[in-house]
Enzyme design. Structure first.
Site, short mmCIF file in Angstrom:
data_model
loop_
_atom_site.label_atom_id
_atom_site.label_comp_id
_atom_site.label_asym_id
_atom_site.label_seq_id
_atom_site.Cartn_x
_atom_site.Cartn_y
_atom_site.Cartn_z
NE ARG A 134 -4.10 -1.94 1.90
CZ ARG A 134 -3.96 -2.99 2.88
NH1 ARG A 134 -3.10 -2.94 3.71
NH2 ARG A 134 -4.79 -3.89 2.73
CE LYS A 156 -0.05 14.61 -14.05
NZ LYS A 156 -0.39 15.34 -15.44
CD GLU A 198 7.99 17.19 -22.40
OE1 GLU A 198 7.40 18.14 -21.75
OE2 GLU A 198 7.09 16.05 -22.39
CE LYS A 240 6.16 17.86 -13.43
NZ LYS A 240 6.31 16.59 -14.28
CD GLU A 250 -2.99 17.68 -15.12
OE1 GLU A 250 -1.88 17.16 -14.95
OE2 GLU A 250 -3.79 17.43 -16.18
NE ARG A 255 1.31 17.83 -12.43
CZ ARG A 255 2.10 16.61 -11.66
NH1 ARG A 255 1.75 16.62 -10.33
NH2 ARG A 255 2.90 15.86 -12.19
CG ASN A 259 -0.97 18.34 -20.07
OD1 ASN A 259 -0.38 17.31 -20.46
ND2 ASN A 259 -1.47 18.51 -19.05
CG HIS A 262 2.09 17.25 -23.63
ND1 HIS A 262 2.95 18.38 -23.48
CD2 HIS A 262 2.82 16.27 -22.82
CE1 HIS A 262 4.06 18.03 -22.99
NE2 HIS A 262 4.01 16.94 -22.66
CG HIS A 266 -2.36 11.36 -26.91
ND1 HIS A 266 -1.98 10.25 -26.22
CD2 HIS A 266 -3.59 11.08 -27.24
CE1 HIS A 266 -2.88 9.26 -26.10
NE2 HIS A 266 -3.82 9.76 -26.68
CG HIS A 278 6.69 12.12 -24.38
ND1 HIS A 278 5.22 12.14 -24.55
CD2 HIS A 278 6.70 13.15 -23.26
CE1 HIS A 278 4.64 13.06 -23.69
NE2 HIS A 278 5.40 13.68 -23.04
P1 NAD Z 1 13.11 5.91 -21.47
O1 NAD Z 1 13.19 5.80 -20.11
O2 NAD Z 1 12.76 4.85 -22.26
O3 NAD Z 1 14.81 6.33 -21.84
C1 NAD Z 1 14.97 6.52 -23.23
C2 NAD Z 1 16.11 5.53 -23.74
O4 NAD Z 1 17.37 6.08 -23.18
C3 NAD Z 1 16.02 4.05 -23.39
O5 NAD Z 1 16.54 3.17 -24.20
C4 NAD Z 1 17.06 4.07 -21.92
O6 NAD Z 1 17.60 2.77 -21.79
C5 NAD Z 1 18.05 5.04 -22.49
N1 NAD Z 1 18.93 5.58 -21.65
C6 NAD Z 1 18.44 6.24 -20.33
N2 NAD Z 1 19.52 6.84 -19.77
C7 NAD Z 1 20.46 6.97 -20.65
C8 NAD Z 1 21.88 7.26 -20.76
N3 NAD Z 1 22.25 8.35 -19.62
N4 NAD Z 1 22.66 7.04 -21.61
C9 NAD Z 1 22.37 6.36 -22.59
N5 NAD Z 1 21.06 5.69 -22.48
C10 NAD Z 1 20.31 6.06 -21.59
O7 NAD Z 1 12.35 7.11 -22.05
P2 NAD Z 1 12.24 8.67 -21.52
O8 NAD Z 1 12.42 9.44 -22.59
O9 NAD Z 1 13.41 9.06 -20.49
O10 NAD Z 1 10.83 8.78 -20.99
C11 NAD Z 1 9.58 8.36 -21.58
C12 NAD Z 1 8.50 8.02 -20.49
O11 NAD Z 1 8.50 8.85 -19.49
C13 NAD Z 1 7.48 7.68 -21.24
O12 NAD Z 1 6.81 6.49 -20.64
C14 NAD Z 1 6.32 8.82 -20.88
O13 NAD Z 1 5.13 8.47 -20.48
C15 NAD Z 1 6.98 9.13 -19.52
N6 NAD Z 1 6.85 10.38 -18.96
C16 NAD Z 1 6.22 10.59 -17.49
C17 NAD Z 1 6.14 11.85 -17.17
C18 NAD Z 1 5.69 12.01 -15.61
O14 NAD Z 1 5.06 13.16 -15.32
N7 NAD Z 1 5.57 10.93 -14.96
C19 NAD Z 1 6.28 13.15 -17.78
C20 NAD Z 1 6.83 12.83 -19.17
C21 NAD Z 1 6.90 11.51 -19.92
N1 GLY Z 2 4.28 15.95 -17.33
C1 GLY Z 2 3.06 16.72 -17.01
C2 GLY Z 2 2.97 16.57 -15.64
O1 GLY Z 2 3.63 16.02 -14.58
O2 GLY Z 2 1.92 17.20 -15.18
#
Ligand code: NAD
Ligand code: GLY
Length: 369
Positions: A134, A156, A198, A240, A250, A255, A259, A262, A266, A278
């Site tokens: 939990r 998130k 971003e 942020k 949000e 918040r 977006n 976005h 999307h 993304h």
């Molecule tokens: P990711 O985690 O898949 O990383 C991208 C690639 O880079 C992967 O292949 C990873 O293995 C590699 N990598 C990571 N660090 C590295 C480094 N230092 N050197 C070499 N390779 C490296 O993708 P991302 O772009 O970091 O994140 C995308 C995800 O984040 C999506 O799932 C998206 O939905 C999510 N997201 C979440 C929020 C939130 O608020 N929680 C906001 C934006 C995006």
């Molecule tokens: N990435 C948008 C949020 O965290 O609200």
């Protein structure tokens, strides 16, 4: 003792203010080796459960974190997931929860899960932590630019369903965020640009000062200069942190402004079957949103020209991706979580550094190219 007190001089520490759930974001260069010290300060910690992906492990970042944890005398377990969005799944979550409670030192309520990697490791790690027993604590050590400026801050956390991204999740804040810009040196160019998408989002929609900084430093940004990166990441995290502190869930109209671009992004992500990272989809979405704002009379031609020029200088998409079906794009945009009673709600710019939610814009107002 404040674990950030001994930080190197060029380190910035920011606070996300959420009462008893407040936490600090440390931004520096070469500070990955401080992970153990920062984690130990969250005492009591029975076990540090490090979650990383195969690529991040291959670069040695999880080992660096693990050895700094071991030096503090803390117990540690490491779990590795396949790199890539597919790991953000219920199936992977089930496997890891089982592992967490059946390993040599099972995770308990005093365990801290440390997510070392990009948004995938962070979102999945946070989701695991939000639900295990939990809710246990988790610590974000983001290694992509996108995760450092966005996903590691704000709580998130989610996994995907086969046909729906981020559909099962929670708001679960980390207990801390440790950012080392040195990790960005090994990031593939496409992933680096994805994070820059971003960054530009924050600047155009919320901070004209940051926008000017980006315009004046495009060469150093492309060259991944550590000092410039520290400044940019700190500014994005500052924005942020402020917005999350004011509107964590949000619900207060703030918040949602994160977006910008976005809703278009999307649709591009889905149409590319998630082959478009993304942040690159966001970059294309920013241009669409700017052109839509121009058509709606919210900004002038110069605004669109200026933003397009910045995208070009940073090697970001500066136009709508070719070959996408326009009517499919509109259909997908209506599935956006911001849509209310079928009415599309878009975040559109009103001037550099400012934006607002605009309702009821019809497809005719969207740009053709
Ligand atoms: P990711 O985690 O898949 O990383 C991208 C690639 O880079 C992967 O292949 C990873 O293995 C590699 N990598 C990571 N660090 C590295 C480094 N230092 N050197 C070499 N390779 C490296 O993708 P991302 O772009 O970091 O994140 C995308 C995800 O984040 C999506 O799932 C998206 O939905 C999510 N997201 C979440 C929020 C939130 O608020 N929680 C906001 C934006 C995006
Ligand atoms: N990435 C948008 C949020 O965290 O609200």
């Amino acid at each position: 003792m404040n674990p950030h007190a001994e930080c190197p001089a060029e380190t910035t520490t920011l606070t996300v203010s959420l009462g008893s759930r407040s936490y600090e974001i440390e931004i520096g260069t070469g500070n990955l080796s401080r992970a153990g010290k920062v984690l130990a300060a969250f005492k009591p910690v029975s076990l540090a459960y490090v979650l990383t992906d195969t690529n991040v492990q291959a670069h040695g970042y999880a080992d660096k974190v693990a050895s700094s944890i071991t030096q503090t005398g803390m117990r540690i377990q490491t779990a590795v997931i396949p790199a890539g969005e597919e790991s953000k799944s219920l199936q992977q979550s089930g496997r890891l929860w089982n592992e967490m409670c059946s390993c040599a030192f099972p995770a308990d309520r005093q365990t801290v899960l440390a997510a070392v990697g990009g948004g995938v490791a962070g979102d999945l790690g946070g989701f695991l932590a939000a639900n295990y027993m939990r809710g246990i604590r988790f610590f974000q050590i983001p290694t992509t630019l996108l995760a450092q400026v966005d996903s590691s801050v704000g709580g998130k956390v989610a996994v995907n369903l086969p046909g729906a991204k981020n559909m099962i999740g929670a708001f679960h804040q980390p207990v801390g965020v440790l950012i080392d810009t040195e990790t960005l040196q090994t990031l593939p160019e496409k992933e680096y640009l994805s994070g820059l998408g971003e960054v530009v989002k924050y600047a155009v929609s919320l901070d004209a000062g940051l926008y000017g900084f980006l315009e004046n430093n495009t060469e150093k940004i492309r060259g991944r200069d550590n000092a410039v990166l520290r400044h940019i990441i700190a500014e994005c995290c500052r924005i942020k942190a402020r917005i999350v502190s004011e509107d964590e869930r949000e619900t207060a109209g703030k918040r949602i402004l994160l977006n910008y671009g976005h809703t278009f992004a999307h649709a591009f992500e889905v149409m590319s079957r998630y082959t478009l990272p993304h942040g690159l989809a966001v970059a294309a979405g920013l241009i669409c949103a700017a052109k839509t704002a121009r058509k709606a009379g919210l900004v002038d031609d110069n605004f669109v020209r200026q933003q397009t020029a910045l995208h070009q200088a940073l090697n970001l998409p500066a136009e709508i991706p070719a070959g996408f079906d326009r009517s499919e794009m509109f259909r997908l945009m209506r599935l956006d979580k911001k849509t209310e009673s079928g009415v599309l709600r878009l975040v559109l710019p009103t001037r550099l550094g400012e934006c607002r939610v605009v309702e009821g814009i019809e497809p005719a107002a969207f740009p053709d190219a």
